[in-house]
Design a protein around this motif. Structure first.
Motif, PDB file in Angstrom:
ATOM      1  N   ARG A 281       0.790  -1.231   0.000  1.00 14.52           N
ATOM      2  CA  ARG A 281       0.000   0.000   0.000  1.00 14.52           C
ATOM      3  C   ARG A 281       0.822   1.281   0.000  1.00 14.52           C
ATOM      4  N   VAL A 282       2.114   1.197  -0.219  1.00 10.04           N
ATOM      5  CA  VAL A 282       2.962   2.389  -0.181  1.00 10.04           C
ATOM      6  C   VAL A 282       3.851   2.416  -1.424  1.00 10.04           C
ATOM      7  N   VAL A 283       3.985   3.590  -2.018  1.00 10.47           N
ATOM      8  CA  VAL A 283       4.913   3.805  -3.131  1.00 10.47           C
ATOM      9  C   VAL A 283       5.864   4.934  -2.745  1.00 10.47           C
ATOM     10  N   LEU A 284       7.163   4.657  -2.742  1.00 11.25           N
ATOM     11  CA  LEU A 284       8.163   5.693  -2.468  1.00 11.25           C
ATOM     12  C   LEU A 284       8.532   6.389  -3.771  1.00 11.25           C
ATOM     13  N   ARG A 285       8.762   7.706  -3.704  1.00  4.26           N
ATOM     14  CA  ARG A 285       8.978   8.480  -4.930  1.00  4.26           C
ATOM     15  C   ARG A 285      10.146   9.461  -4.763  1.00  4.26           C
ATOM     16  N   ALA A 286      10.932   9.597  -5.845  1.00  6.03           N
ATOM     17  CA  ALA A 286      11.992  10.612  -5.930  1.00  6.03           C
ATOM     18  C   ALA A 286      11.917  11.233  -7.318  1.00  6.03           C
ATOM     19  N   GLN A 287      11.901  12.562  -7.394  1.00  4.08           N
ATOM     20  CA  GLN A 287      11.687  13.234  -8.673  1.00  4.08           C
ATOM     21  C   GLN A 287      12.595  14.443  -8.850  1.00  4.08           C
ATOM     22  N   LEU A 288      12.843  14.760 -10.122  1.00  2.00           N
ATOM     23  CA  LEU A 288      13.415  16.032 -10.534  1.00  2.00           C
ATOM     24  C   LEU A 288      12.441  16.673 -11.513  1.00  2.00           C
ATOM     25  N   ASP A 289      12.095  17.930 -11.272  1.00  2.00           N
ATOM     26  CA  ASP A 289      11.183  18.672 -12.146  1.00  2.00           C
ATOM     27  C   ASP A 289      11.771  20.047 -12.398  1.00  2.00           C
ATOM     28  N   GLY A 290      11.740  20.482 -13.654  1.00  2.00           N
ATOM     29  CA  GLY A 290      12.328  21.774 -13.964  1.00  2.00           C
ATOM     30  C   GLY A 290      11.745  22.408 -15.201  1.00  2.00           C
ATOM     31  N   HIS A 291      12.146  23.646 -15.439  1.00  2.00           N
ATOM     32  CA  HIS A 291      11.705  24.367 -16.634  1.00  2.00           C
ATOM     33  C   HIS A 291      12.757  25.388 -17.024  1.00  2.00           C
ATOM     34  N   SER A 292      12.680  25.851 -18.242  1.00  2.00           N
ATOM     35  CA  SER A 292      13.603  26.868 -18.734  1.00  2.00           C
ATOM     36  C   SER A 292      13.112  28.256 -18.316  1.00  2.00           C
ATOM     37  N   GLU A 293      13.803  29.273 -18.754  1.00  2.00           N
ATOM     38  CA  GLU A 293      13.501  30.644 -18.351  1.00  2.00           C
ATOM     39  C   GLU A 293      12.120  31.078 -18.834  1.00  2.00           C
ATOM     40  N   VAL A 294      11.350  31.684 -17.931  1.00  2.00           N
ATOM     41  CA  VAL A 294      10.025  32.219 -18.270  1.00  2.00           C
ATOM     42  C   VAL A 294      10.116  33.720 -18.561  1.00  2.00           C
ATOM     43  N   LEU A 295      10.867  34.441 -17.721  1.00  2.00           N
ATOM     44  CA  LEU A 295      11.062  35.881 -17.880  1.00  2.00           C
ATOM     45  C   LEU A 295      12.563  36.174 -17.950  1.00  2.00           C
ATOM     46  N   ASP A 296      12.964  37.004 -18.882  1.00  2.00           N
ATOM     47  CA  ASP A 296      14.366  37.367 -19.050  1.00  2.00           C
ATOM     48  C   ASP A 296      14.677  38.545 -18.135  1.00  2.00           C
ATOM     49  N   THR A 297      14.923  38.228 -16.851  1.00  2.00           N
ATOM     50  CA  THR A 297      15.149  39.277 -15.859  1.00  2.00           C
ATOM     51  C   THR A 297      16.547  39.247 -15.260  1.00  2.00           C
ATOM     52  N   GLY A 298      17.254  38.126 -15.420  1.00  2.00           N
ATOM     53  CA  GLY A 298      18.546  37.992 -14.763  1.00  2.00           C
ATOM     54  C   GLY A 298      18.427  37.662 -13.290  1.00  2.00           C
ATOM     55  N   ILE A 299      17.202  37.451 -12.809  1.00  2.00           N
ATOM     56  CA  ILE A 299      16.946  37.105 -11.412  1.00  2.00           C
ATOM     57  C   ILE A 299      16.243  35.752 -11.392  1.00  2.00           C
ATOM     58  N   ARG A 300      16.894  34.749 -10.808  1.00  2.00           N
ATOM     59  CA  ARG A 300      16.345  33.390 -10.862  1.00  2.00           C
ATOM     60  C   ARG A 300      14.938  33.299 -10.281  1.00  2.00           C
ATOM     61  N   ALA A 301      14.703  33.977  -9.159  1.00  2.00           N
ATOM     62  CA  ALA A 301      13.396  33.869  -8.500  1.00  2.00           C
ATOM     63  C   ALA A 301      12.293  34.583  -9.261  1.00  2.00           C
ATOM     64  N   LEU A 302      12.665  35.387 -10.230  1.00  2.00           N
ATOM     65  CA  LEU A 302      11.676  36.133 -11.004  1.00  2.00           C
ATOM     66  C   LEU A 302      11.633  35.568 -12.421  1.00  2.00           C
ATOM     67  N   GLY A 303      11.111  34.359 -12.535  1.00  2.00           N
ATOM     68  CA  GLY A 303      10.930  33.743 -13.844  1.00  2.00           C
ATOM     69  C   GLY A 303      12.160  33.113 -14.437  1.00  2.00           C
ATOM     70  N   GLY A 304      13.182  32.824 -13.609  1.00  2.00           N
ATOM     71  CA  GLY A 304      14.388  32.201 -14.121  1.00  2.00           C
ATOM     72  C   GLY A 304      14.237  30.701 -14.296  1.00  2.00           C
ATOM     73  N   PRO A 305      15.229  30.036 -14.905  1.00  2.00           N
ATOM     74  CA  PRO A 305      15.186  28.579 -15.046  1.00  2.00           C
ATOM     75  C   PRO A 305      15.221  27.918 -13.676  1.00  2.00           C
ATOM     76  N   SER A 306      14.554  26.770 -13.572  1.00  2.00           N
ATOM     77  CA  SER A 306      14.365  26.161 -12.256  1.00  2.00           C
ATOM     78  C   SER A 306      14.596  24.661 -12.310  1.00  2.00           C
TER      79      SER A 306
END
Length: 349
Positions: A281-306
Motif C-alpha cells: 500500500r505504499v509507493v516511495l517516490r523521488a523526482q526532478l522537475d524543472g523548466h527553462s527561463e520564463v522571464l528574461d530578468t537575470g533574477i532566478r526567483a523572477l521567472g528564471g530557469p528552475s
C-alpha cells in the motif's frame, strides 16, 4: 460577493463522487483491483507527484506538471492538491528590484475523465493564498541541519509577507497583507499512446485561462497553451521493482501583465522520476522537475530557469483512495521556493 470556500467545494465534490460510486443492493463482488492492493500499488507507481514551481512569478504561467497514466474509458478521478511554499529572495539587477518574503498556498480541485478508448479530459480550479506563513523557523533549522544555503533569509523577520517587484520608479507588485482569490483555471485533454505491459505513454495539452489577477499574484492576466508527452517505463529498472517516469513539453505563454516585454515566447518543461512500491500500500517516490527561463530578468526567483528535487510517498487507502505526501527543495538556489510541502487526496472510480 462572498469568496469561494475550498472546504465546502471539496466536501460537495467528494460526497458526489462517493455517492456515485456507492454499491447498490445487487452490486457485483469487489473487483480484482480492489482485492489486490499489491497490483494497485504497482499501477500507482506510474502516477508521479504533481510538482510545480510556486515561486511568485513562475507559477503564474501555464507550465505543465505530470499527470501520470491516462485514464481508461469511463474511468474518473477527483483530487484535491494542496501545495504550501516558502519564498525568500532579495535581488536588484539593473532597473529591477525584487523582494519576495512570504508563503504561498495553492489548493486545487482537479477532475479527470477517460473518453472512449484513448481520450481523456480534465479541469483544474485553483484557489491561491499569499500570507506570512508559519514555516520560517522550520526551514531555517532544515537548512542548518543539511548545510543548505539560505540566501540571507536568517536575517529577515520570520513569518512576514512582503512581496515587492518594481521596475525603476514603477511598482509592479506590492503585497504586504494577506491576499487570496481564484487562480488561473486549466482545461486540458489527452490521448493515450500506450497502456499496459511495461509502458504507459500519453500526449496532453492544456489551456490556462486568465481567471486570476496579477495584482494579487493569482494569475498572469493571459491565456497560455502547453503541450507535453509523458512516459512511464517499468522494464528499465524492473529488476529493482522501480518504475521510471519522464515528461517533456513546451508552453506558449500569452501576453501577460507582469513584465510582458521580458517574457519568453516558449518555455520548456521536463520531469524525471523513480517510483518503487514498498509493500502492498505504499509507493516511495523521488523526482526532478524543472523548466527553462520564463522571464528574461537575470533574477532566478523572477521567472528564471528552475530545478526542484522532491522526495515523497503515496499511501493507498481503502476503496481506491490515494494520499500523497512530499517535500520539494530547490536544487538551484533561488530558482524556486526554499521548500514546498505537497499533499494530495484523490479517488478513482
Amino acid at each position: 460577493m462572498a469568496r469561494p470556500r475550498i472546504g465546502a467545494l471539496v466536501l460537495l465534490a467528494f460526497a458526489a463522487a462517493s455517492a456515485d460510486a456507492a454499491p447498490s443492493a445487487d452490486a457485483a463482488a469487489p473487483s480484482a483491483d480492489a482485492a489486490a492492493p499489491a497490483v494497485a500499488a504497482g499501477a500507482a507507481a506510474a502516477d508521479p507527484l504533481r510538482v510545480r514551481n510556486l515561486a511568485p512569478a513562475s507559477f503564474l504561467y501555464g507550465l505543465p506538471a505530470p499527470q501520470g497514466r491516462a485514464l481508461a474509458a469511463g474511468e474518473r478521478r477527483l483530487a484535491l492538491h494542496v501545495e504550501h511554499a516558502n519564498n525568500f529572495t532579495a535581488r536588484r539587477t539593473g532597473a529591477l528590484d525584487v523582494y519576495l518574503d512570504g508563503s504561498t498556498t495553492v489548493a486545487s480541485l482537479a477532475y479527470r475523465q477517460g473518453l472512449g478508448e484513448r481520450w481523456e479530459w480534465g479541469l483544474e480550479v485553483p484557489l491561491v493564498h499569499h500570507g506570512g506563513g508559519f514555516t520560517d523557523g522550520f526551514i531555517d533549522d532544515f537548512h542548518d541541519l543539511f548545510g543548505f544555503p539560505d540566501g540571507g533569509r536568517d536575517a529577515a523577520p520570520r513569518n512576514r509577507l512582503d512581496y515587492r517587484i518594481s521596475a525603476g520608479a514603477e511598482a509592479l507588485v506590492d503585497i504586504g497583507s494577506r491576499r487570496r482569490g481564484l487562480g488561473d483555471v486549466r482545461l486540458w485533454g489527452g490521448y493515450r499512446l500506450a497502456a499496459g505491459g511495461d509502458r504507459d505513454a500519453a500526449v496532453r495539452a492544456h489551456v490556462k485561462l486568465p481567471s486570476g489577477d496579477v495584482d494579487d499574484l493569482t494569475g498572469s492576466g493571459a491565456a497560455d497553451v502547453a503541450v507535453w508527452v509523458e512516459l512511464a517505463e517499468r522494464a528499465w529498472l524492473g529488476t529493482l521493482g522501480t518504475t521510471v517516469t519522464m515528461m517533456a513539453g513546451v508552453t506558449a505563454p500569452g501576453d501577460g501583465d507582469l513584465l510582458r516585454d521580458r517574457q519568453r515566447d516558449v518555455v520548456a518543461s521536463a520531469h524525471l522520476g523513480l517510483h518503487r512500491p514498498l509493500g502492498e500500500r505504499v509507493v516511495l517516490r523521488a523526482q526532478l522537475d524543472g523548466h527553462s527561463e520564463v522571464l528574461d530578468t537575470g533574477i532566478r526567483a523572477l521567472g528564471g530557469p528552475s530545478l526542484q528535487g522532491t522526495l515523497g510517498a503515496t499511501v493507498l487507502l481503502a476503496r481506491r483512495w490515494h494520499f500523497d505526501l512530499a517535500l520539494s527543495e530547490d536544487m538551484v538556489t533561488r530558482s524556486a521556493p526554499d521548500v514546498v510541502f505537497l499533499a494530495s487526496l484523490s479517488r478513482r472510480w
